[in-house]
Scaffold this active site. Structure first.
Site, PDB file in Angstrom:
ATOM      1  N   GLY A 123       5.220  24.108  -3.183  1.00 33.41           N
ATOM      2  CA  GLY A 123       4.215  24.909  -2.486  1.00 33.41           C
ATOM      3  C   GLY A 123       3.567  24.197  -1.305  1.00 33.41           C
TER       4      GLY A 123
ATOM      5  N   ASP B 132       8.704  22.579 -10.152  1.00 36.43           N
ATOM      6  CA  ASP B 132       8.371  23.913  -9.651  1.00 36.43           C
ATOM      7  C   ASP B 132       9.349  24.887 -10.295  1.00 36.43           C
ATOM      8  OD1 ASP B 132       7.821  26.257  -7.856  1.00 36.43           O
ATOM      9  OD2 ASP B 132       6.696  24.762  -6.728  1.00 36.43           O
ATOM     10  N   ILE B 133       9.099  26.199 -10.168  1.00 35.82           N
ATOM     11  CA  ILE B 133      10.111  27.141 -10.661  1.00 35.82           C
ATOM     12  C   ILE B 133      11.173  27.384  -9.593  1.00 35.82           C
ATOM     13  CG2 ILE B 133       8.851  28.353 -12.483  1.00 35.82           C
ATOM     14  CD1 ILE B 133       8.117  30.492 -10.370  1.00 35.82           C
TER      15      ILE B 133
ATOM     16  N   ASP C 111       8.839  25.562 -15.739  1.00 36.96           N
ATOM     17  CA  ASP C 111       7.960  26.728 -15.686  1.00 36.96           C
ATOM     18  C   ASP C 111       6.710  26.437 -16.507  1.00 36.96           C
ATOM     19  OD1 ASP C 111       6.737  29.150 -15.633  1.00 36.96           O
ATOM     20  OD2 ASP C 111       8.422  30.299 -16.471  1.00 36.96           O
TER      21      ASP C 111
ATOM     22  N   TYR D  94      -7.942  37.115  -7.440  1.00 35.06           N
ATOM     23  CA  TYR D  94      -7.777  35.673  -7.238  1.00 35.06           C
ATOM     24  C   TYR D  94      -9.112  34.950  -7.463  1.00 35.06           C
ATOM     25  CZ  TYR D  94      -6.690  31.374  -4.633  1.00 35.06           C
ATOM     26  OH  TYR D  94      -6.499  30.063  -4.240  1.00 35.06           O
TER      27      TYR D  94
ATOM     28  N   LYS E 117     -10.141  32.263 -10.329  1.00 38.20           N
ATOM     29  CA  LYS E 117     -10.593  30.901 -10.011  1.00 38.20           C
ATOM     30  C   LYS E 117     -11.962  30.620 -10.632  1.00 38.20           C
ATOM     31  CE  LYS E 117      -7.158  29.186  -7.620  1.00 38.20           C
ATOM     32  NZ  LYS E 117      -6.327  28.122  -8.217  1.00 38.20           N
TER      33      LYS E 117
HETATM   34  N1  SER Z   1      -6.328  30.103   1.010  1.00 30.36           N
HETATM   35  C1  SER Z   1      -6.429  30.904  -0.169  1.00 30.36           C
HETATM   36  C2  SER Z   1      -6.120  32.323   0.102  1.00 30.36           C
HETATM   37  O1  SER Z   1      -6.287  32.740   1.217  1.00 30.36           O
HETATM   38  C3  SER Z   1      -7.796  30.807  -0.720  1.00 30.36           C
HETATM   39  O2  SER Z   1      -7.895  29.788  -1.627  1.00 30.36           O
HETATM   40  O3  SER Z   1      -5.766  33.008  -0.788  1.00 30.36           O
END
Ligand code: SER
Length: 316
Positions: free
Chosen positions: A11, A34-35, A52, A143, A147
């Site tokens: 990533g 990584d996968i 994984d 997201y 978090k």
């Molecule tokens: N950079 C990320 C995003 O835009 C935020 O942590 O999803």
């Protein structure tokens, strides 16, 4: 001797972190996983394996077999993509973290865990400028919710089981090596590629959308610094605010224009504008500076010079 496991090595963060960790800890001690396949230098520069993180049995087996002492768990579905598949994104982001926390609790040899949080933990009711470490947190994205829940779980595992988890609320991260995928701050990477490839860029955020951003070398240095800090110096057991520079698409455009005359930009905000509008414009990171000595070395001008040079090299 530390043995380090990096999950998400293909990533945006992982592909650069692995290289830096190998310089510091020795190539054979940093296990990149990584996968999907990682960039060639990650695969060839030391141990790499497809793993994984959702498979808890395979994970624990790997950790015991390679005598892992530190884990960096970087795999996640980012903000834009998570809005398209909310329940899947929630499951991936949460289950993977829970697998890591459980392994760290069970396997005594695992001493430290790094897990990235994000400015996405904040929401529309949070003060938007100079956002403090402790603030109202009502994220409205999948997201951001994942978090924030993750931060609470990290804090819980630290208090209840003594698991040493360390975390940073990263701002948008800008890098040239590996492009991010599906994030709201991705425009700040795409714009450099498009400036070089096409001389024009259509931005999915408005020109005056101000968001905190950090150049990847600063982010990598901060991450390793936090992991190497003495635990007793860390007053935060969830995730540290990190600000970097607050910039708008218009400012990035003007900086690139200095080097690429004739570069044009147009604005066509999509669903990610609504996400950006709920995130801070700037973040107070004084605790990161006080507790473990965070320093930012790159501003927009310095970063832009490097971004354009490196992307040109890469595309040639
Ligand atoms: N950079 C990320 C995003 O835009 C935020 O942590 O999803």
């Amino acid at each position: 001797m530390d043995n380090i496991l990096v999950i998400g090595a293909a990533g945006q963060i992982g592909s650069e972190l692995v290289v830096e960790l190998r310089k510091q800890y020795g190539s054979e001690h940093v296990f990149a996983t990584d996968i999907k396949l990682a960039p060639p230098d990650v695969i060839e520069g030391g141990p790499f394996q497809v793993l994984d993180v959702m498979d808890d049995k395979q994970l624990i087996h790997f950790i015991i077999r390679h005598k892992i002492t530190q884990i960096y768990h970087l795999a996640a579905v980012l903000s834009g993509n998570a809005e398209k598949l909310p329940t899947q994104a929630w499951n991936i982001n949460m289950d993977s973290l829970m697998n890591i926390l459980e392994v760290a609790k069970m396997v005594e040899e695992v001493k430290k865990v790094f897990w990235p949080s994000s400015i996405a933990v904040f929401g529309p009711t949070t003060p938007r400028t100079n956002t403090p470490q402790l603030a109202v947190m009502e994220p409205v994205t999948v997201y951001g919710i994942s978090k924030l829940a993750g931060e609470r779980w990290c804090d819980y595992y630290f208090n209840k089981y003594g698991v040493d988890v360390r975390s940073i609320r990263y701002p948008g991260l800008i890098s040239y090596k590996t492009e991010a995928g599906g994030g709201t701050t991705d425009y700040a990477v795409e714009i450099y590629y498009e400036a070089i490839r096409n001389g024009s860029y259509e931005c999915f955020l408005t020109g005056n959308t101000s968001l905190p951003m950090l150049f990847m070398p600063d982010a990598i240095q901060a991450t390793i610094q936090l992991m190497e800090a003495e635990r007793s110096k860390l007053s935060i057991h969830s995730a540290y605010n990190l600000g970097g520079m607050s910039i708008t698409p218009d400012q990035v455009y003007r900086e690139i224009l200095k080097e690429i005359p004739g570069f044009t930009i147009s604005y066509n905000p999509d669903f990610r504008q609504a996400i950006a509008d709920t995130w801070p414009e700037s973040v107070d990171d004084s605790l990161a500076r006080e507790d473990w000595g965070f320093k930012q070395h790159y501003d927009l001008e310095k970063m832009t010079g490097i971004m354009l040079k490196e992307i040109r090299n890469k595309l040639n």
